[in-house]
Design a protein around this motif. Structure first.
Motif, PDB file in Angstrom:
ATOM      1  N   ALA A  88      -6.476   0.211  12.194  1.00 46.19           N
ATOM      2  CA  ALA A  88      -5.109  -0.139  11.808  1.00 46.19           C
ATOM      3  C   ALA A  88      -5.139  -1.135  10.663  1.00 46.19           C
ATOM      4  O   ALA A  88      -4.788  -2.292  10.810  1.00 46.19           O
ATOM      5  CB  ALA A  88      -4.343  -0.707  12.995  1.00 46.19           C
ATOM      6  N   LEU A  89      -5.590  -0.683   9.546  1.00 49.26           N
ATOM      7  CA  LEU A  89      -5.585  -1.491   8.337  1.00 49.26           C
ATOM      8  C   LEU A  89      -4.644  -0.862   7.337  1.00 49.26           C
ATOM      9  O   LEU A  89      -4.452   0.345   7.311  1.00 49.26           O
ATOM     10  CB  LEU A  89      -6.997  -1.572   7.728  1.00 49.26           C
ATOM     11  CG  LEU A  89      -8.053  -2.315   8.539  1.00 49.26           C
ATOM     12  CD1 LEU A  89      -9.405  -2.230   7.851  1.00 49.26           C
ATOM     13  CD2 LEU A  89      -7.642  -3.765   8.743  1.00 49.26           C
ATOM     14  N   GLY A  90      -4.073  -1.693   6.472  1.00 49.86           N
ATOM     15  CA  GLY A  90      -3.084  -1.177   5.545  1.00 49.86           C
ATOM     16  C   GLY A  90      -3.600  -0.149   4.582  1.00 49.86           C
ATOM     17  O   GLY A  90      -2.830   0.649   4.061  1.00 49.86           O
ATOM     18  N   ASN A  91      -4.922  -0.143   4.333  1.00 48.36           N
ATOM     19  CA  ASN A  91      -5.424   0.773   3.314  1.00 48.36           C
ATOM     20  C   ASN A  91      -5.973   2.078   3.884  1.00 48.36           C
ATOM     21  O   ASN A  91      -6.551   2.869   3.160  1.00 48.36           O
ATOM     22  CB  ASN A  91      -6.495   0.080   2.468  1.00 48.36           C
ATOM     23  CG  ASN A  91      -7.678  -0.356   3.312  1.00 48.36           C
ATOM     24  OD1 ASN A  91      -7.659  -0.238   4.532  1.00 48.36           O
ATOM     25  ND2 ASN A  91      -8.709  -0.877   2.671  1.00 48.36           N
ATOM     26  N   THR A  92      -5.791   2.282   5.175  1.00 47.69           N
ATOM     27  CA  THR A  92      -6.303   3.527   5.750  1.00 47.69           C
ATOM     28  C   THR A  92      -5.155   4.497   5.987  1.00 47.69           C
ATOM     29  O   THR A  92      -4.114   4.126   6.520  1.00 47.69           O
ATOM     30  CB  THR A  92      -7.022   3.274   7.079  1.00 47.69           C
ATOM     31  OG1 THR A  92      -6.162   2.563   7.961  1.00 47.69           O
ATOM     32  CG2 THR A  92      -8.280   2.468   6.867  1.00 47.69           C
ATOM     33  N   GLU A  93      -5.385   5.745   5.601  1.00 54.71           N
ATOM     34  CA  GLU A  93      -4.313   6.724   5.749  1.00 54.71           C
ATOM     35  C   GLU A  93      -4.210   7.172   7.200  1.00 54.71           C
ATOM     36  O   GLU A  93      -5.180   7.128   7.949  1.00 54.71           O
ATOM     37  CB  GLU A  93      -4.540   7.933   4.835  1.00 54.71           C
ATOM     38  CG  GLU A  93      -5.859   8.644   5.014  1.00 54.71           C
ATOM     39  CD  GLU A  93      -6.942   8.077   4.119  1.00 54.71           C
ATOM     40  OE1 GLU A  93      -6.872   6.886   3.744  1.00 54.71           O
ATOM     41  OE2 GLU A  93      -7.860   8.848   3.801  1.00 54.71           O
ATOM     42  N   PHE A 101       1.725   5.436  -0.275  1.00 55.43           N
ATOM     43  CA  PHE A 101       1.192   6.722   0.153  1.00 55.43           C
ATOM     44  C   PHE A 101       2.175   7.839  -0.214  1.00 55.43           C
ATOM     45  O   PHE A 101       3.391   7.642  -0.250  1.00 55.43           O
ATOM     46  CB  PHE A 101       0.986   6.758   1.677  1.00 55.43           C
ATOM     47  CG  PHE A 101       0.057   5.706   2.201  1.00 55.43           C
ATOM     48  CD1 PHE A 101       0.496   4.409   2.402  1.00 55.43           C
ATOM     49  CD2 PHE A 101      -1.253   6.020   2.504  1.00 55.43           C
ATOM     50  CE1 PHE A 101      -0.356   3.429   2.891  1.00 55.43           C
ATOM     51  CE2 PHE A 101      -2.119   5.052   2.995  1.00 55.43           C
ATOM     52  CZ  PHE A 101      -1.670   3.757   3.198  1.00 55.43           C
ATOM     53  N   TYR A 161       0.875  -1.152   0.000  1.00 54.99           N
ATOM     54  CA  TYR A 161       0.000   0.000   0.000  1.00 54.99           C
ATOM     55  C   TYR A 161       0.924   1.217   0.000  1.00 54.99           C
ATOM     56  O   TYR A 161       1.813   1.321   0.849  1.00 54.99           O
ATOM     57  CB  TYR A 161      -0.891   0.021   1.244  1.00 54.99           C
ATOM     58  CG  TYR A 161      -1.833  -1.153   1.354  1.00 54.99           C
ATOM     59  CD1 TYR A 161      -2.047  -1.786   2.576  1.00 54.99           C
ATOM     60  CD2 TYR A 161      -2.522  -1.631   0.250  1.00 54.99           C
ATOM     61  CE1 TYR A 161      -2.921  -2.855   2.695  1.00 54.99           C
ATOM     62  CE2 TYR A 161      -3.398  -2.701   0.362  1.00 54.99           C
ATOM     63  CZ  TYR A 161      -3.585  -3.311   1.587  1.00 54.99           C
ATOM     64  OH  TYR A 161      -4.445  -4.375   1.691  1.00 54.99           O
ATOM     65  N   ARG A 202       3.381   0.572   3.124  1.00 52.43           N
ATOM     66  CA  ARG A 202       2.809  -0.114   4.280  1.00 52.43           C
ATOM     67  C   ARG A 202       2.352  -1.491   3.837  1.00 52.43           C
ATOM     68  O   ARG A 202       1.714  -1.639   2.811  1.00 52.43           O
ATOM     69  CB  ARG A 202       1.626   0.690   4.765  1.00 52.43           C
ATOM     70  CG  ARG A 202       1.043   0.315   6.075  1.00 52.43           C
ATOM     71  CD  ARG A 202       0.077   1.408   6.442  1.00 52.43           C
ATOM     72  NE  ARG A 202      -0.728   1.101   7.593  1.00 52.43           N
ATOM     73  CZ  ARG A 202      -1.759   1.848   7.983  1.00 52.43           C
ATOM     74  NH1 ARG A 202      -2.103   2.902   7.294  1.00 52.43           N
ATOM     75  NH2 ARG A 202      -2.441   1.511   9.048  1.00 52.43           N
ATOM     76  N   TYR A 234       2.868  11.838   1.208  1.00 55.55           N
ATOM     77  CA  TYR A 234       2.576  12.880   2.186  1.00 55.55           C
ATOM     78  C   TYR A 234       3.401  14.104   1.835  1.00 55.55           C
ATOM     79  O   TYR A 234       4.492  14.013   1.265  1.00 55.55           O
ATOM     80  CB  TYR A 234       2.941  12.431   3.602  1.00 55.55           C
ATOM     81  CG  TYR A 234       1.979  11.443   4.216  1.00 55.55           C
ATOM     82  CD1 TYR A 234       2.088  10.082   3.959  1.00 55.55           C
ATOM     83  CD2 TYR A 234       0.964  11.873   5.064  1.00 55.55           C
ATOM     84  CE1 TYR A 234       1.203   9.173   4.531  1.00 55.55           C
ATOM     85  CE2 TYR A 234       0.076  10.976   5.643  1.00 55.55           C
ATOM     86  CZ  TYR A 234       0.202   9.629   5.359  1.00 55.55           C
ATOM     87  OH  TYR A 234      -0.679   8.741   5.926  1.00 55.55           O
ATOM     88  N   ILE A 250      -4.000   1.563  -3.285  1.00 54.31           N
ATOM     89  CA  ILE A 250      -4.313   0.320  -2.574  1.00 54.31           C
ATOM     90  C   ILE A 250      -4.435  -0.815  -3.591  1.00 54.31           C
ATOM     91  O   ILE A 250      -3.758  -1.833  -3.496  1.00 54.31           O
ATOM     92  CB  ILE A 250      -5.619   0.465  -1.770  1.00 54.31           C
ATOM     93  CG1 ILE A 250      -5.503   1.635  -0.795  1.00 54.31           C
ATOM     94  CG2 ILE A 250      -5.929  -0.834  -1.038  1.00 54.31           C
ATOM     95  CD1 ILE A 250      -4.357   1.529   0.188  1.00 54.31           C
ATOM     96  N   ASN A 256       1.316  -2.420  10.859  1.00 51.97           N
ATOM     97  CA  ASN A 256       0.668  -1.309  10.193  1.00 51.97           C
ATOM     98  C   ASN A 256       1.475  -0.030  10.221  1.00 51.97           C
ATOM     99  O   ASN A 256       0.953   1.046  10.030  1.00 51.97           O
ATOM    100  CB  ASN A 256      -0.713  -1.090  10.804  1.00 51.97           C
ATOM    101  CG  ASN A 256      -1.657  -2.198  10.401  1.00 51.97           C
ATOM    102  OD1 ASN A 256      -1.877  -2.419   9.218  1.00 51.97           O
ATOM    103  ND2 ASN A 256      -2.169  -2.919  11.362  1.00 51.97           N
TER     104      ASN A 256
END
Lengths: 114, 115
Positions: free
Chosen positions: B98-103, A34, A32, A94, A36, A51, A100
């Motif tokens: 705490a999931l991998g796809n949540t920012e 990201f 995943y 991630r 920032y 994702i 996590n």
């Protein structure tokens, strides 16, 4: 172990020109990804994430990023840079299986000149 | 709504003293993370909490570092017997789960200077 690389410490671009900030990653599972942005004396602000699904993701402030699995890259792009885009940009990866936490690249400073 | 808040914004302490850094996550966020940002090491993960589960402490650099989260909300990061290499900006973040796809949403940080 997972890792993220941002090969450029700084990117200079003229206002109105396209902006690209490079990011490559190394992971053993499905990542995943990201982006920032950090403005001076501020915390990190979320821009966008990949994702699954479409390789091109769109985010805040006109930014977008393209996920390329074969090149293990996730470059950040903006078609027309603004002076206000001058900031520090971080790419992060991630993997849920690895916990996590976010693993960050070293950051790229973007300077947009008028 | 209110974002993640951290206090103090700046802390100067003498080597050997203990310090406590506070984080108030976004209301309703069950996951809370601590990171450290320093010139030499970049952004490093320290610890994260998810609900009532045991925290992931895998990023804590030494046993002088500890953190707790009371009532599933506010968190305190404690550094005992501070050293000069502890000087950094300590960032707190929270996410809905705490999931991998949540920012993760970050606070403004606490700048710690150890003299």
């Amino acid at each position: 172990a997972q890792s993220v690389a941002q090969p450029e410490d700084q990117v200079n671009v003229a206002e109105g020109n396209p902006l690209t900030v490079k990011c490559t990653y190394s992971v053993s599972g499905n990542p995943y990804l990201f982006w920032y942005v950090q403005y001076p004396n501020r915390g990190l602000q979320f821009l966008l994430k990949y994702i699954t699904g479409d390789n091109l993701v769109k985010g805040s402030y006109g930014f977008e990023a393209e996920f390329n699995k074969s090149q293990t890259s996730f470059h950040l792009k903006k078609p027309s840079a603004l002076v206000s885009d001058s900031a520090l940009y971080f790419c992060a990866v991630r993997i849920q299986a690895a916990g996590n936490k976010l693993t960050f690249g070293g950051g790229t400073r973007v300077l947009v000149k008028p | 709504g209110a974002g993640v808040s951290q206090s103090p914004s700046n802390k100067v302490t003498e080597k050997g003293k203990d310090v406590e850094l506070r984080c108030d996550p976004i209301s309703g966020h069950t996951a809370l993370y601590w990171y450290r940002q320093s010139l030499g090491q970049g952004l490093e993960f320290l610890i994260y909490f998810q609900g009532n589960s045991a925290p992931d402490k895998s990023g804590l650099p030494s046993d002088r570092f500890s953190a707790e989260r009371t009532g599933g909300s506010v968190s305190t990061l404690t550094i005992q017997r501070t050293q000069q290499e502890d000087s950094a900006v300590y960032l707190c973040a929270s996410s809905l789960v705490a999931l991998g796809n949540t920012e993760q949403y970050f606070g403004p940080g606490t700048r710690l200077t150890v003299t």
